[in-house]
Design a protein around this motif. Sequence first.
Motif, PDB file in Angstrom:
ATOM      1  N   GLU A   1      57.832  57.959  24.448  1.00 15.33           N
ATOM      2  CA  GLU A   1      57.141  58.604  23.334  1.00 15.33           C
ATOM      3  C   GLU A   1      56.368  59.836  23.793  1.00 15.33           C
ATOM      4  OE1 GLU A   1      54.991  55.749  20.996  1.00 15.33           O
ATOM      5  OE2 GLU A   1      56.622  54.300  21.166  1.00 15.33           O
ATOM      6  N   ALA A   2      56.858  60.453  24.858  1.00 18.37           N
ATOM      7  CA  ALA A   2      56.270  61.678  25.387  1.00 18.37           C
ATOM      8  C   ALA A   2      57.329  62.377  26.240  1.00 18.37           C
ATOM      9  CB  ALA A   2      55.040  61.371  26.231  1.00 18.37           C
ATOM     10  N   LEU A   3      57.251  63.703  26.290  1.00 18.58           N
ATOM     11  CA  LEU A   3      58.185  64.490  27.089  1.00 18.58           C
ATOM     12  C   LEU A   3      57.433  65.143  28.240  1.00 18.58           C
ATOM     13  CD1 LEU A   3      60.061  66.333  24.190  1.00 18.58           C
ATOM     14  CD2 LEU A   3      60.678  64.171  25.296  1.00 18.58           C
ATOM     15  N   ARG A   4      58.000  65.047  29.436  1.00 16.15           N
ATOM     16  CA  ARG A   4      57.436  65.734  30.601  1.00 16.15           C
ATOM     17  C   ARG A   4      58.225  67.025  30.803  1.00 16.15           C
ATOM     18  NH1 ARG A   4      53.666  63.430  33.190  1.00 16.15           N
ATOM     19  NH2 ARG A   4      54.045  64.549  35.106  1.00 16.15           N
ATOM     20  N   ILE A   5      57.576  68.032  31.374  1.00 13.82           N
ATOM     21  CA  ILE A   5      58.186  69.369  31.456  1.00 13.82           C
ATOM     22  C   ILE A   5      59.539  69.349  32.163  1.00 13.82           C
ATOM     23  CG2 ILE A   5      56.836  70.009  33.503  1.00 13.82           C
ATOM     24  CD1 ILE A   5      56.982  72.939  32.431  1.00 13.82           C
ATOM     25  N   ASP A   6      59.637  68.725  33.313  1.00 10.82           N
ATOM     26  CA  ASP A   6      60.890  68.799  34.066  1.00 10.82           C
ATOM     27  C   ASP A   6      62.043  68.126  33.332  1.00 10.82           C
ATOM     28  OD1 ASP A   6      59.823  70.298  36.198  1.00 10.82           O
ATOM     29  OD2 ASP A   6      58.964  68.496  37.075  1.00 10.82           O
ATOM     30  N   ASP A   7      61.765  66.995  32.680  1.00 12.41           N
ATOM     31  CA  ASP A   7      62.811  66.310  31.920  1.00 12.41           C
ATOM     32  C   ASP A   7      63.258  67.165  30.736  1.00 12.41           C
ATOM     33  OD1 ASP A   7      62.460  64.159  33.637  1.00 12.41           O
ATOM     34  OD2 ASP A   7      61.029  63.173  32.299  1.00 12.41           O
ATOM     35  N   TYR A   8      62.292  67.739  30.052  1.00 13.61           N
ATOM     36  CA  TYR A   8      62.580  68.554  28.871  1.00 13.61           C
ATOM     37  C   TYR A   8      63.391  69.784  29.245  1.00 13.61           C
ATOM     38  CZ  TYR A   8      61.478  70.513  24.227  1.00 13.61           C
ATOM     39  OH  TYR A   8      61.542  71.021  22.949  1.00 13.61           O
ATOM     40  N   LEU A   9      62.969  70.487  30.292  1.00 14.72           N
ATOM     41  CA  LEU A   9      63.688  71.689  30.716  1.00 14.72           C
ATOM     42  C   LEU A   9      65.083  71.351  31.218  1.00 14.72           C
ATOM     43  CD1 LEU A   9      60.870  73.713  32.509  1.00 14.72           C
ATOM     44  CD2 LEU A   9      61.773  74.035  30.202  1.00 14.72           C
ATOM     45  N   LEU A  10      65.211  70.223  31.910  1.00  9.90           N
ATOM     46  CA  LEU A  10      66.520  69.795  32.399  1.00  9.90           C
ATOM     47  C   LEU A  10      67.470  69.567  31.232  1.00  9.90           C
ATOM     48  CD1 LEU A  10      68.197  68.921  34.888  1.00  9.90           C
ATOM     49  CD2 LEU A  10      67.375  66.607  34.473  1.00  9.90           C
TER      50      LEU A  10
ATOM     51  N   SER B   1      47.047  68.644  24.293  1.00 11.47           N
ATOM     52  CA  SER B   1      46.063  67.692  24.818  1.00 11.47           C
ATOM     53  C   SER B   1      45.811  67.883  26.314  1.00 11.47           C
ATOM     54  CB  SER B   1      46.531  66.260  24.566  1.00 11.47           C
ATOM     55  OG  SER B   1      47.730  66.016  25.284  1.00 11.47           O
ATOM     56  N   GLY B   2      46.678  68.646  26.992  1.00 10.71           N
ATOM     57  CA  GLY B   2      46.499  68.890  28.419  1.00 10.71           C
ATOM     58  C   GLY B   2      46.831  67.707  29.313  1.00 10.71           C
ATOM     59  N   ASP B   3      47.630  66.757  28.808  1.00  5.15           N
ATOM     60  CA  ASP B   3      47.946  65.567  29.602  1.00  5.15           C
ATOM     61  C   ASP B   3      49.292  65.670  30.332  1.00  5.15           C
ATOM     62  OD1 ASP B   3      49.695  65.341  27.485  1.00  5.15           O
ATOM     63  OD2 ASP B   3      49.028  63.348  26.862  1.00  5.15           O
TER      64      ASP B   3
ATOM     65  N   GLU C   1      52.692  67.045  18.934  1.00  4.11           N
ATOM     66  CA  GLU C   1      52.695  68.361  19.581  1.00  4.11           C
ATOM     67  C   GLU C   1      54.071  69.006  19.468  1.00  4.11           C
ATOM     68  OE1 GLU C   1      49.353  67.563  23.079  1.00  4.11           O
ATOM     69  OE2 GLU C   1      51.433  66.937  23.413  1.00  4.11           O
ATOM     70  N   PHE C   2      55.108  68.230  19.664  1.00  7.84           N
ATOM     71  CA  PHE C   2      56.482  68.716  19.584  1.00  7.84           C
ATOM     72  C   PHE C   2      56.766  69.322  18.210  1.00  7.84           C
ATOM     73  CE2 PHE C   2      61.019  67.855  18.661  1.00  7.84           C
ATOM     74  CZ  PHE C   2      61.633  68.444  19.748  1.00  7.84           C
ATOM     75  N   VAL C   3      56.375  68.611  17.155  1.00 13.84           N
ATOM     76  CA  VAL C   3      56.626  69.080  15.793  1.00 13.84           C
ATOM     77  C   VAL C   3      55.844  70.354  15.507  1.00 13.84           C
ATOM     78  CG1 VAL C   3      56.312  68.577  13.331  1.00 13.84           C
ATOM     79  CG2 VAL C   3      57.222  66.818  14.866  1.00 13.84           C
TER      80      VAL C   3
END
Length: 199
Positions: A51-60, A80-82, A89-91
Amino acid sequence: MGLCESTPDGRPLKPLYKRDDIKDFEAIGLTTPDIEHFSDTFRRFDILNKEALRIDDYLLDLKLTRNLMTSQIFNFMDGSGDNEISFREFVFYNWQFLSMSDRDIAGFSFDLYDVERDGKLSVSELEAALGVVHGGKDSSDPEFKKKLDALLALMDADKDANVTRKEYQAHIRDFPALLFPVFEIQVYWCIYSLLYVGV
């Protein structure tokens, strides 16, 4: 219901949003099908069901490389800076980013390049911005250094070795290449993020 309704082991997925979120989404003009589309898209990227996306996974998943521009955009998405992007946040970020006008993109690109968040672009920030446009080059390359000096001479009206937002917006039409990475990511995001579900 959405495209991804259960985990690989068959457990039902928890909803990504609450009733209050729906009201907020509707307040910006999103319909129930829009919200479901965002939900399906988010679930496609959230392959571990965190239920959250991390930068590296998303960019990959988007087949983008991590650089100044993509890192800064992710930081903007991560309100949120987490170091993760929630569904909310995505929407909101995608809705905002993908509906920006050309004028909005000029201001947004300034914010992306202003890594120090001090309202001005230092020479090093301008060099990094120009480096994004020129494939990672820097001032050690003589041709690149000429371009950087010309850009600074053009944009830095008061010659204080900083480019303010006002100076940047006054001269960005003279150097639109600085906008190209943002336009490119906006188009790419639209194709591979929001339309990903339909592929």
